[in-house]
Motif scaffolding. Structure first.
Motif, PDB file in Angstrom:
ATOM      1  N   UNK A  20      20.361  12.634   2.636  1.00 39.31           N
ATOM      2  CA  UNK A  20      18.921  12.766   2.807  1.00 39.31           C
ATOM      3  C   UNK A  20      18.282  11.387   2.904  1.00 39.31           C
ATOM      4  N   UNK A  21      17.032  11.365   3.368  1.00 37.75           N
ATOM      5  CA  UNK A  21      16.332  10.093   3.494  1.00 37.75           C
ATOM      6  C   UNK A  21      16.193   9.442   2.127  1.00 37.75           C
ATOM      7  N   UNK A  22      16.524   8.145   2.056  1.00 40.60           N
ATOM      8  CA  UNK A  22      16.475   7.434   0.783  1.00 40.60           C
ATOM      9  C   UNK A  22      15.030   7.198   0.360  1.00 40.60           C
ATOM     10  N   UNK A  23      14.832   7.017  -0.941  1.00 43.74           N
ATOM     11  CA  UNK A  23      13.513   6.739  -1.489  1.00 43.74           C
ATOM     12  C   UNK A  23      13.530   5.424  -2.247  1.00 43.74           C
ATOM     13  N   UNK A  24      12.418   4.716  -2.190  1.00 43.58           N
ATOM     14  CA  UNK A  24      12.242   3.488  -2.949  1.00 43.58           C
ATOM     15  C   UNK A  24      10.948   3.613  -3.718  1.00 43.58           C
ATOM     16  N   UNK A  25      11.052   3.628  -5.040  1.00 42.12           N
ATOM     17  CA  UNK A  25       9.896   3.856  -5.920  1.00 42.12           C
ATOM     18  C   UNK A  25       9.170   5.151  -5.551  1.00 42.12           C
ATOM     19  N   UNK A  26       9.956   6.162  -5.172  1.00 40.23           N
ATOM     20  CA  UNK A  26       9.394   7.459  -4.846  1.00 40.23           C
ATOM     21  C   UNK A  26       8.891   7.606  -3.428  1.00 40.23           C
ATOM     22  N   UNK A  27       8.977   6.558  -2.627  1.00 35.26           N
ATOM     23  CA  UNK A  27       8.475   6.586  -1.250  1.00 35.26           C
ATOM     24  C   UNK A  27       9.634   6.773  -0.288  1.00 35.26           C
ATOM     25  N   UNK A  28       9.505   7.730   0.628  1.00 35.91           N
ATOM     26  CA  UNK A  28      10.549   7.970   1.611  1.00 35.91           C
ATOM     27  C   UNK A  28      10.647   6.806   2.589  1.00 35.91           C
ATOM     28  N   UNK A  29      11.858   6.332   2.816  1.00 38.88           N
ATOM     29  CA  UNK A  29      12.099   5.248   3.767  1.00 38.88           C
ATOM     30  C   UNK A  29      12.324   5.864   5.145  1.00 38.88           C
ATOM     31  N   UNK A  30      11.207   6.308   5.743  1.00 41.19           N
ATOM     32  CA  UNK A  30      11.299   7.009   7.020  1.00 41.19           C
ATOM     33  C   UNK A  30      10.475   6.295   8.099  1.00 41.19           C
ATOM     34  N   UNK A  31      10.334   6.963   9.239  1.00 40.61           N
ATOM     35  CA  UNK A  31       9.642   6.349  10.368  1.00 40.61           C
ATOM     36  C   UNK A  31       8.179   6.077  10.114  1.00 40.61           C
ATOM     37  N   UNK A  32       7.532   6.882   9.261  1.00 38.64           N
ATOM     38  CA  UNK A  32       6.120   6.657   8.945  1.00 38.64           C
ATOM     39  C   UNK A  32       5.931   5.316   8.248  1.00 38.64           C
ATOM     40  N   UNK A  33       6.874   4.980   7.361  1.00 36.92           N
ATOM     41  CA  UNK A  33       6.831   3.694   6.675  1.00 36.92           C
ATOM     42  C   UNK A  33       7.049   2.551   7.661  1.00 36.92           C
ATOM     43  N   UNK A  34       7.981   2.748   8.597  1.00 41.22           N
ATOM     44  CA  UNK A  34       8.240   1.735   9.629  1.00 41.22           C
ATOM     45  C   UNK A  34       7.002   1.522  10.497  1.00 41.22           C
ATOM     46  N   UNK A  35       6.309   2.615  10.834  1.00 43.67           N
ATOM     47  CA  UNK A  35       5.092   2.513  11.654  1.00 43.67           C
ATOM     48  C   UNK A  35       4.020   1.720  10.920  1.00 43.67           C
ATOM     49  N   UNK A  67       0.798  -1.231   0.000  1.00 44.26           N
ATOM     50  CA  UNK A  67       0.000   0.000   0.000  1.00 44.26           C
ATOM     51  C   UNK A  67       0.829   1.278   0.000  1.00 44.26           C
ATOM     52  N   UNK A  68       1.925   1.372   0.805  1.00 55.96           N
ATOM     53  CA  UNK A  68       2.690   2.628   0.800  1.00 55.96           C
ATOM     54  C   UNK A  68       3.289   2.961  -0.565  1.00 55.96           C
ATOM     55  N   UNK A  69       3.526   1.941  -1.385  1.00 57.78           N
ATOM     56  CA  UNK A  69       4.127   2.166  -2.696  1.00 57.78           C
ATOM     57  C   UNK A  69       3.079   2.309  -3.799  1.00 57.78           C
ATOM     58  N   UNK A  70       1.906   1.711  -3.597  1.00 55.20           N
ATOM     59  CA  UNK A  70       0.843   1.783  -4.601  1.00 55.20           C
ATOM     60  C   UNK A  70       0.006   3.043  -4.462  1.00 55.20           C
ATOM     61  N   UNK A  71      -0.208   3.497  -3.217  1.00 56.15           N
ATOM     62  CA  UNK A  71      -1.075   4.650  -2.956  1.00 56.15           C
ATOM     63  C   UNK A  71      -0.280   5.663  -2.132  1.00 56.15           C
ATOM     64  N   UNK A  72       0.395   6.562  -2.821  1.00 57.99           N
ATOM     65  CA  UNK A  72       1.380   7.413  -2.152  1.00 57.99           C
ATOM     66  C   UNK A  72       0.785   8.730  -1.660  1.00 57.99           C
ATOM     67  N   UNK A 104      -4.392   7.673   2.145  1.00 57.17           N
ATOM     68  CA  UNK A 104      -4.442   6.266   1.734  1.00 57.17           C
ATOM     69  C   UNK A 104      -3.709   5.385   2.743  1.00 57.17           C
ATOM     70  N   UNK A 105      -2.584   5.873   3.267  1.00 55.28           N
ATOM     71  CA  UNK A 105      -1.834   5.097   4.252  1.00 55.28           C
ATOM     72  C   UNK A 105      -2.626   4.963   5.551  1.00 55.28           C
ATOM     73  N   UNK A 106      -3.328   6.024   5.934  1.00 56.09           N
ATOM     74  CA  UNK A 106      -4.195   5.977   7.119  1.00 56.09           C
ATOM     75  C   UNK A 106      -5.312   4.947   6.931  1.00 56.09           C
ATOM     76  N   UNK A 107      -5.900   4.926   5.737  1.00 55.83           N
ATOM     77  CA  UNK A 107      -6.965   3.960   5.429  1.00 55.83           C
ATOM     78  C   UNK A 107      -6.427   2.538   5.496  1.00 55.83           C
ATOM     79  N   UNK A 108      -5.262   2.299   4.907  1.00 55.04           N
ATOM     80  CA  UNK A 108      -4.676   0.954   4.899  1.00 55.04           C
ATOM     81  C   UNK A 108      -4.360   0.481   6.317  1.00 55.04           C
ATOM     82  N   UNK A 109      -3.802   1.371   7.151  1.00 59.54           N
ATOM     83  CA  UNK A 109      -3.493   0.998   8.542  1.00 59.54           C
ATOM     84  C   UNK A 109      -4.769   0.696   9.322  1.00 59.54           C
ATOM     85  N   UNK A 110      -5.797   1.502   9.118  1.00 58.05           N
ATOM     86  CA  UNK A 110      -7.076   1.276   9.808  1.00 58.05           C
ATOM     87  C   UNK A 110      -7.693  -0.058   9.386  1.00 58.05           C
TER      88      UNK A 110
END
Length: 357
Positions: A170-185, A26-31, A35-41
């Motif tokens: 700077x924070x690395x990106x994978x397919x345009x998504x930041x590899x940060x704490x939000x992704x880890x959460x 989801x983090x990579x398909x719906x950036x 959308x991330x809030x919906x997926x987590x819920x």
């Protein structure tokens, strides 16, 4: 080659695997943040609805206290994180405290109430949940009252945390998504929810699942052949409460806020009931389908209706009927149609029709 009697089950499992794959990526398909809030819920409510299906779908127990256990887990983590600071020890202690409180309350309610008829048990759980909601509002020195509690979570989950850095620092990106704490959460939510869901699948696939179904179908017969019905019901009530409590802890870590409206509200209990009915009781897969449809409707039905109202602006009456403020009306219509065309829930009806081929 599969027999025709399994086609419905195969279709349901394929759909569930597709949903799991979409949630995984989801983090990579719906950036976007929403959308991330919906997926987590969705992930959290799949666990919450599946744990409730253990009660109502597999054992035939109608309880209105499920959000109370959800709240115990959330408040346990919230209070621990506020008092001890943003560490993993606080998360662990909060989760453990929530589970222990849930087990004590569930055991007490179960042993005292599961001997009575179903409607009386339902009323007792409703009263207990109402007491918990009142206490959460009044014990403001511990729970924050109506305002709830805000707190910091472990550093790993802070948006500023860099999981990986590029050559510029700077924070690395994978397919345009930041590899940060939000992704880890998000992946913390996804994998813990997945583990809890697989645990419940294992429970219903074990002999215990067959015993629970036997109790649901004919309590007197199950008692006659030697099963201690009250003991089994109390056990599954406690198990369901513990899983709901852990789901609450996960939600608290994700949201960074815990209050009566987000965890103990009776509206959440209604949502859980709707998700179980829409998905299909006693299937476990129905929790996935019901949670996805209901959460998506809550977040996107208004937007969809707004777009439809703009498209039909030149047609009499339709724009008024499709006004986004009427989304609850249309959600009710959709629910009625789903119950009419899928009387056993979406997954239950598909599996039943597959078995009739």
């Amino acid at each position: 080659m599969h027999s025709k009697s399994t086609y419905g089950t195969i279709a349901v499992k394929t759909a569930v695997l597709l949903i799991a794959a979409l949630l995984l990526f989801a983090p990579f398909l719906f950036q976007d943040v929403r959308a991330l809030e919906v997926a987590a819920r969705i992930c959290i409510f799949i666990v919450l609805v599946a744990s409730y299906d253990l009660l109502i779908g597999y054992t035939g127990i109608v309880s209105f206290a499920h959000t109370m256990f959800f709240g115990f887990g959330a408040y346990g983590a919230a209070i621990a994180l506020r008092q001890m600071g943003p560490g993993w020890d606080a998360v662990a202690i909060g989760a453990l405290a929530g589970v222990l409180v849930s087990l004590v309350v569930a055991t007490g309610v179960g042993l005292l109430s599961l001997r009575v008829k179903a409607i009386f048990f339902a009323m007792i759980t409703l009263a207990t949940a109402s007491v918990a909601l009142v206490l959460a509002s009044q014990l403001s020195q511990f729970t924050g009252g109506e305002d709830g509690i805000t707190y910091r979570v472990p550093d790993l989950f802070k948006p500023a945390t860099k999981l990986m850095v590029d050559e510029t620092g700077k924070v690395a990106r994978l397919f345009g998504v930041k590899l940060n704490g939000k992704l880890a959460a998000y992946y913390f939510v996804f994998f813990t929810s997945l583990a809890l869901f697989l645990l419940m699948l294992r429970v219903v696939a074990a002999p215990l699942g067959s015993v629970l179904k036997a109790i649901r179908e004919n309590e007197a017969r199950a008692e006659a052949i030697g099963y201690r019905v009250v003991a089994y019901r109390t056990f599954v009530f406690c198990l369901s409460a513990a899983v709901a409590s852990l789901a609450g802890t996960i939600y608290a870590v994700w949201l960074k806020y815990t209050g009566p409206d987000t965890t103990l509200s009776f509206a959440i209990m209604i949502d859980i009931l709707l998700m179980v009915v829409i998905g299909g009781m006693g299937t476990m897969w129905g929790a996935v389908v019901g949670a996805v449809l209901m959460v998506m409707a809550q977040y996107y039905l208004r937007d969809l209706m707004g777009a439809a109202a703009e498209t039909t602006a030149n047609i009499p009456l339709l724009p008024d009927l499709l006004d986004p403020d009427r989304w609850l009306f249309w959600l009710g219509i959709i629910f009625i149609l789903l119950v009419y065309f899928f009387p056993r829930g979406i997954t239950g009806t598909i599996m039943q029709k597959g078995a009739r081929l």
